[in-house]
Design a protein around this motif. Structure first.
Motif, PDB file in Angstrom:
ATOM      1  N   ILE A 118      45.259   1.242  31.691  1.00  0.00           N
ATOM      2  CA  ILE A 118      46.246   1.646  30.685  1.00  0.00           C
ATOM      3  C   ILE A 118      47.386   0.626  30.628  1.00  0.00           C
ATOM      4  CG2 ILE A 118      48.011   3.394  30.121  1.00  0.00           C
ATOM      5  CD1 ILE A 118      46.011   5.519  31.186  1.00  0.00           C
ATOM      6  N   SER A 119      47.859   0.207  31.799  1.00  0.00           N
ATOM      7  CA  SER A 119      48.988  -0.742  31.809  1.00  0.00           C
ATOM      8  C   SER A 119      48.565  -2.090  31.216  1.00  0.00           C
ATOM      9  CB  SER A 119      49.523  -0.920  33.228  1.00  0.00           C
ATOM     10  OG  SER A 119      48.604  -1.623  34.032  1.00  0.00           O
ATOM     11  N   GLU A 120      47.281  -2.428  31.334  1.00  0.00           N
ATOM     12  CA  GLU A 120      46.807  -3.688  30.753  1.00  0.00           C
ATOM     13  C   GLU A 120      46.716  -3.605  29.232  1.00  0.00           C
ATOM     14  OE1 GLU A 120      44.446  -5.189  34.741  1.00  0.00           O
ATOM     15  OE2 GLU A 120      43.268  -4.757  32.946  1.00  0.00           O
ATOM     16  N   TYR A 121      46.394  -2.410  28.730  1.00  0.00           N
ATOM     17  CA  TYR A 121      46.385  -2.241  27.268  1.00  0.00           C
ATOM     18  C   TYR A 121      47.804  -2.357  26.704  1.00  0.00           C
ATOM     19  CZ  TYR A 121      41.503  -0.823  27.496  1.00  0.00           C
ATOM     20  OH  TYR A 121      40.152  -0.816  27.693  1.00  0.00           O
ATOM     21  N   VAL A 122      48.799  -1.937  27.495  1.00  0.00           N
ATOM     22  CA  VAL A 122      50.186  -2.064  27.039  1.00  0.00           C
ATOM     23  C   VAL A 122      50.547  -3.552  26.874  1.00  0.00           C
ATOM     24  CG1 VAL A 122      52.619  -1.638  27.593  1.00  0.00           C
ATOM     25  CG2 VAL A 122      50.905   0.144  28.030  1.00  0.00           C
ATOM     26  N   VAL A 123      50.093  -4.382  27.790  1.00  0.00           N
ATOM     27  CA  VAL A 123      50.344  -5.822  27.661  1.00  0.00           C
ATOM     28  C   VAL A 123      49.716  -6.343  26.375  1.00  0.00           C
ATOM     29  CG1 VAL A 123      49.931  -8.102  28.669  1.00  0.00           C
ATOM     30  CG2 VAL A 123      50.489  -6.165  30.159  1.00  0.00           C
ATOM     31  N   TYR A 124      48.497  -5.882  26.123  1.00  0.00           N
ATOM     32  CA  TYR A 124      47.821  -6.298  24.891  1.00  0.00           C
ATOM     33  C   TYR A 124      48.624  -5.856  23.668  1.00  0.00           C
ATOM     34  CZ  TYR A 124      44.524  -6.629  21.113  1.00  0.00           C
ATOM     35  OH  TYR A 124      43.947  -6.932  19.919  1.00  0.00           O
ATOM     36  N   LEU A 125      49.127  -4.613  23.735  1.00  0.00           N
ATOM     37  CA  LEU A 125      49.894  -4.057  22.614  1.00  0.00           C
ATOM     38  C   LEU A 125      51.148  -4.885  22.340  1.00  0.00           C
ATOM     39  CD1 LEU A 125      50.543  -1.788  20.631  1.00  0.00           C
ATOM     40  CD2 LEU A 125      51.340  -0.392  22.522  1.00  0.00           C
ATOM     41  N   VAL A 126      51.837  -5.263  23.404  1.00  0.00           N
ATOM     42  CA  VAL A 126      53.119  -5.943  23.237  1.00  0.00           C
ATOM     43  C   VAL A 126      52.937  -7.445  23.002  1.00  0.00           C
ATOM     44  CG1 VAL A 126      55.328  -6.488  24.339  1.00  0.00           C
ATOM     45  CG2 VAL A 126      54.299  -4.220  24.649  1.00  0.00           C
ATOM     46  N   LYS A 127      52.049  -8.056  23.778  1.00  0.00           N
ATOM     47  CA  LYS A 127      51.943  -9.515  23.724  1.00  0.00           C
ATOM     48  C   LYS A 127      50.720 -10.017  22.955  1.00  0.00           C
ATOM     49  CE  LYS A 127      54.883 -10.331  27.480  1.00  0.00           C
ATOM     50  NZ  LYS A 127      55.485 -11.411  28.241  1.00  0.00           N
ATOM     51  N   GLY A 128      49.820  -9.089  22.615  1.00  0.00           N
ATOM     52  CA  GLY A 128      48.608  -9.515  21.925  1.00  0.00           C
ATOM     53  C   GLY A 128      47.654 -10.285  22.823  1.00  0.00           C
ATOM     54  N   LYS A 129      47.920 -10.221  24.132  1.00  0.00           N
ATOM     55  CA  LYS A 129      47.048 -10.954  25.052  1.00  0.00           C
ATOM     56  C   LYS A 129      46.227  -9.995  25.889  1.00  0.00           C
ATOM     57  CE  LYS A 129      49.576 -15.212  25.405  1.00  0.00           C
ATOM     58  NZ  LYS A 129      50.797 -15.771  25.969  1.00  0.00           N
ATOM     59  N   ASP A 130      44.959 -10.266  25.939  1.00  0.00           N
ATOM     60  CA  ASP A 130      44.040  -9.381  26.634  1.00  0.00           C
ATOM     61  C   ASP A 130      43.911  -9.840  28.081  1.00  0.00           C
ATOM     62  OD1 ASP A 130      42.013  -7.592  27.226  1.00  0.00           O
ATOM     63  OD2 ASP A 130      41.247  -7.724  25.183  1.00  0.00           O
TER      64      ASP A 130
END
Lengths: 233, 233
Positions: free
Chosen positions: B206-218
Motif C-alpha cells: 500500500i505504501s508503495e502505491y502511495v509513492v506511485y500516486l504522488v511521484k508517478g514512479k513505480d
C-alpha cells in the motif's frame, strides 16, 4: 477516420491481452520449473526460478503502465474499460502466483541444503501441483477465450485442493509426531503445499474476473450456488 | 460550468478516498479483534471476525465499481487517473489483509476447540501483531496524507517482521521437538504468525502505491536502495 482509430484501439487492447497471456505463460513455467527442480533436487534450477521472478514482476509493472496509457489516451467506454480493469486485476494475481513459485523454490533450497535424516517425500506435493497448474491453465484459457464456465469448475477444483492441503497437513503432523527429527523438513514441505494451495486461490480469482469481464457481474466472494447461477445463466 | 463539473469530480474522488480509509479502518479493526479474541480465547468474538470479513469483501466490490464509474463518466486525465488506479490496487491489498484477519480467527478457533496438552503461547504473536498493525496504520495514514516517506519506513519494518517470523518459526520447532504433543497447536500458531507476517507485506504494498500516486514512479519490486532514492529524492 473514426473506424481507423477504433481499429487501432482494438489492436492495442489485443496487444495487452496477448501480454497478459505471455505473463501467464511465464508464471506457469515458473511453477513447473520450481516443482520439477524440487522433485529432482536441482539447486541450480531452483536458483533460476528465484532469479526469474524479477521478469514476472517487471511484466506486471509494464502491463499496468500500458493499461493506464490506454485509459488516458483512449478514454474507453464501459465494455472496453472492463477489459482494462480486468487486466489490472488479473495481473495482480499472476504476479502473486509468481511469488508462490519463488517461495516453493526457496523452500526447496532450504530442504536440500539442510541436514536431513531422511529423503523428503513429495508425492502429495506433486499431485497438488498438477491440480494447481491445471487450474492456472484453465483460468488463462478462460481469459483468452472469454469463457465464463471456468469460474464454476475452478471454484470446485479449489475446494478439492483445499482438502488435499488439509490431508497433507494431517499426514505431515503424523510424520512429525512419529519422528521429531523430521519436524524442520516437514514444516518446509508444509509451506510448499501451502504455496500450491494459494496458486489455486489465485487461479480461481482470475476465472472470476473473466465472468466480470464477460457478464459485468462481480461474483467474487459469493457462494458456489451464486457462481453457478451467474456463470451458467 | 467547467469549474462546477471539476468541483463535483474532485468531490467524487474525495468520496472514494474516504471510502478507502473507511475500508482500512474496518480491516484494522478486524485484525485487532482477531488478535484480542485469540489472546482471550473468546470464541464468540472470533466468530464475529469470521462473519464480518464479508463486509470487507463487499466494500472492495463497491469501491471497484465506483472507480469504474468515475473513469467511464469523467474520463480523468493522467494525475486523477493515477488516484483511481491507486485505489483499485490499494483495496486489493486491504481485502487480502481482511482475509488474513479471518485466517487468524479461524486458526484461533481450531486451537481453542482442540484437545490441548498445554496453554497456547502467544507472546511473540502479540508482539508481531502490534508491529503489523502499526505498519497498516502508517500505510493508511500515508495514503490519507499522500506521504511518500512511509514506503521506506515500511520496507524496513517489513524486514524486521520477516525476521520476527523466522525467530518464531525456530522457537516453535524447538517446542515441537521437545514435546511432540504440542505439534498440532504449534502448527496452528505458526500459521497465525504467517498471517501476521503477510499483513506486513500488504501494508508495504500500500505504501508503495502511495509513492506511485504522488511521484508517478513505480517502486514495487525494487531494492531498499532504490526505494530510498525514489521516496526521498
Amino acid at each position: 477516420m473514426a473506424e481507423h482509430i477504433s481499429k487501432q484501439f482494438d489492436m492495442e487492447l489485443e496487444t495487452i491481452r496477448t501480454r497478459v497471456l505471455q505473463m501467464g505463460g511465464l508464471v506457469e513455467q515458473q511453477i513447473l520449473s520450481a516443482v520439477d527442480a524440487l522433485l529432482a533436487g536441482d539447486i541450480e534450477k531452483l536458483d533460476k526460478v528465484i532469479a526469474e521472478d524479477a521478469l514476472v514482476n517487471a511484466m506486471e509493472v509494464t502491463i499496468d503502465d500500458d493499461c493506464l496509457h490506454i485509459i488516458a489516451r483512449r478514454q474507453p467506454a464501459a465494455s472496453d474499460l472492463r477489459i482494462v480493469f480486468t487486466v489490472i486485476k488479473v495481473i495482480t494475481d499472476l504476479e502473486r502466483i509468481g511469488d508462490e513459485a519463488k517461495k516453493i523454490a526457496r523452500m526447496g533450497k532450504t530442504i536440500y541444503q539442510s541436514e536431513r535424516y531422511q529423503m523428503p517425500r513429495f508425492r502429495e506435493i506433486e499431485k497438488m501441483a498438477e491440480v494447481a497448474l491445471g487450474m492456472l491453465r484453465r483460468a488463462l484459457d478462460a481469459f483468452a477465450r472469454l469463457d465464463t464456465s471456468a469460474a464454476l469448475e475452478l471454484a470446485e477444483a479449489d475446494q478439492e485442493l483445499d482438502e488435499d492441503f488439509a490431508a497433507e497437513l494431517r499426514q505431515l503432523i503424523t510424520f512429525m509426531m512419529e519422528d521429531p527429527r523430521t519436524i524442520s523438513m516437514s514444516i518446509d514441505t508444509l509451506f510448499i503445499s501451502k504455496a500450491i494451495e494459494r496458486i489455486g486461490d489465485h487461479a480461481t480469482n482470475i476465472s472470476e474476473y473473466v465472468v466480470y469481464l464477460v457478464k459485468g457481474k462481480d461474483i467474487r466472494h459469493t457462494t458456489l450456488e451464486t457462481k453457478k447461477r451467474e456463470t451458467l445463466g
